[in-house]
Design an enzyme around this catalytic site. Structure first.
Site, short mmCIF file in Angstrom:
data_model
loop_
_atom_site.label_atom_id
_atom_site.label_comp_id
_atom_site.label_asym_id
_atom_site.label_seq_id
_atom_site.Cartn_x
_atom_site.Cartn_y
_atom_site.Cartn_z
N ASP A 78 40.47 34.00 47.63
CA ASP A 78 41.78 35.04 47.44
C ASP A 78 42.06 35.50 49.04
OD1 ASP A 78 43.47 37.06 46.22
OD2 ASP A 78 41.94 38.67 46.29
N GLY A 81 48.41 41.96 43.17
CA GLY A 81 48.88 43.36 43.16
C GLY A 81 49.19 44.00 41.68
P1 13P Z 1 45.23 45.02 42.85
O1 13P Z 1 45.02 46.00 43.93
O2 13P Z 1 46.63 45.59 42.17
O3 13P Z 1 44.30 45.02 41.69
O4 13P Z 1 45.49 43.56 43.18
C1 13P Z 1 44.79 42.62 43.65
C2 13P Z 1 45.02 41.48 44.05
O5 13P Z 1 46.31 41.23 44.12
C3 13P Z 1 43.72 40.58 44.44
O6 13P Z 1 44.40 39.73 45.53
O1 G3H Z 2 43.87 41.26 47.58
C1 G3H Z 2 43.18 42.22 47.71
C2 G3H Z 2 41.93 42.27 46.81
O2 G3H Z 2 42.03 43.38 46.04
C3 G3H Z 2 40.62 42.29 47.71
O3 G3H Z 2 40.52 43.30 48.42
O4 G3H Z 2 39.66 42.81 50.81
O5 G3H Z 2 39.13 45.09 49.90
O6 G3H Z 2 38.35 42.89 48.86
P1 G3H Z 2 39.41 43.58 49.50
ZN ZN Z 3 46.24 39.97 46.46
#
Ligand code: 13P
Ligand code: G3H
Ligand code: ZN
Length: 332
Positions: free
Chosen positions: A94, A235
């Site tokens: 991610d 998000g």
């Molecule tokens: P949220 O913060 O809305 O859960 O989004 C997570 C996300 O986009 C991880 O890449």
């Molecule tokens: O996109 C963001 C994810 O919620 C991951 O967040 O970098 O705090 O693990 P993090």
């Molecule tokens: Zn994200």
């Protein structure tokens, strides 16, 4: 070099094609620890939903990238043990921020990577995305890219201001990069504070904030330019107010936390949006249960006694998302 295929993982290609055609979306849940992973796998196996396990930069530095990869390998075996004969599980990076990070994940067995060049100038975003695609595709690893900027601050992902994806750029971007899916910005953002109170209206009875709608017109324009192309929403937590309430009633302080209403996500899931990212809601479920146990049983000090209820609540949340928001149940 480890191939994800040897680990029983799959890439996103077929999964996304089926989701776009079928009018549902695949859940992409972040994980940082064993309890989250157990809850995700139990929910996906129980509901027979394809699932994407996401590892962020924050997760990699918190839990260690190698350990997380072995945990995902274990998760495939665990899913089978739960009676899921042919688990459809993706291990995804991610918000990969460099070519080197993406390459290292491809090399250690991830089946999908995101290269997030959304903060870069347009041509630089194209260049780095193309480089990642050329590398990843040699090993049949799929690549998510991003155009447009999401606002929001988390540990490792931050931007002061959002700007929507420009539909006039999407054909050029996807054809020049060869990416397999595209994350877009239509008003979602990371974290538990997706809108400022002044952007919302307030329910006069409950005082709860009602956020502005997502830019479905921008999504429709993008779909028109790229018919059937897999679109991703980051998000997308809904920030359930019942968890916010439990947290605040048990010593927490989350004033005016607000997310994306579930009916808007349901609508998005029926379109070309085929991957919906949820992290914050799981953090809220976990925190709510841990705070409740600590408050109600101050003598408790066995982690299983507070992480157990947290895990059960996260499973409930994931199943709810699968069945009532994404519509991915029974698809694997
Ligand atoms: P949220 O913060 O809305 O859960 O989004 C997570 C996300 O986009 C991880 O890449
Ligand atoms: O996109 C963001 C994810 O919620 C991951 O967040 O970098 O705090 O693990 P993090
Ligand atoms: Zn994200």
């Amino acid at each position: 070099m480890v191939s994800y295929k040897e680990l029983g993982l799959v890439n996103t290609r077929e999964m996304f094609a089926k989701a776009v055609a079928g009018g549902y979306a695949i859940p992409a849940f972040n994980f940082n620890n064993m309890e989250q992973l157990q809850a995700i796998i139990k929910a996906a196996a129980t509901k027979r939903s394809p699932v994407i396990l996401q590892v962020s930069k924050g997760a990699r530095s918190y839990a260690n990238q190698t350990l997380l990869r072995y945990m995902a390998q274990g998760a495939v075996e665990y899913a089978k043990e739960l009676g899921w004969e042919n688990p459809q599980i993706v291990l995804h990076l991610d918000h990969g921020d460099t070519f080197e990070t993406c390459k290292s994940c491809v090399d250690m067995g991830f089946s999908s990577v995101m290269i997030d060049g959304s903060a870069l100038p347009y041509e630089e975003n194209i260049a780095v995305t193309k480089k990642v695609v050329e590398y990843a595709h040699q090993f049949d690893v799929t690549v998510e890219a991003e155009l447009g900027v999401l606002a929001g601050v988390e540990d490792e992902v931050s931007a002061e201001e959002s700007h929507y994806t420009r539909p006039e750029e999407v054909i050029d971007f996807t054809s020049k990069t060869g990416c397999d899916s595209l994350a877009i910005s239509i008003g979602t953002s990371h974290g538990a504070y997706k809108f400022k109170p002044e952007q919302c209206t307030r329910d006069p009875k409950t005082g709860i904030l009602i956020p502005p709608p997502l830019a479905f017109d921008v999504l429709a324009e993008i779909e028109k330019k790229l018919p059937g192309f897999p679109i991703v929403l980051h998000g997308s937590s809904s920030v359930p107010q019942e968890y916010v309430k439990i947290i605040n009633e048990n010593g927490g302080k989350l004033p005016d936390a607000v997310g994306i209403p579930e009916e808007q996500l349901r609508k998005a899931a029926k379109s070309a949006v085929c991957k919906i990212n949820i992290d914050s809601d799981s953090r809220l479920a976990m925190t709510a249960m841990v705070r409740k146990v600590f408050n109600e049983k101050p003598g408790e000090f066995d982690p299983r006694k507070y992480l157990g209820p947290a895990r059960d609540e996260m499973q409930k949340l994931y199943e709810h998302k699968i069945v009532n928001v994404l519509g991915s149940d029974g698809k694997a």
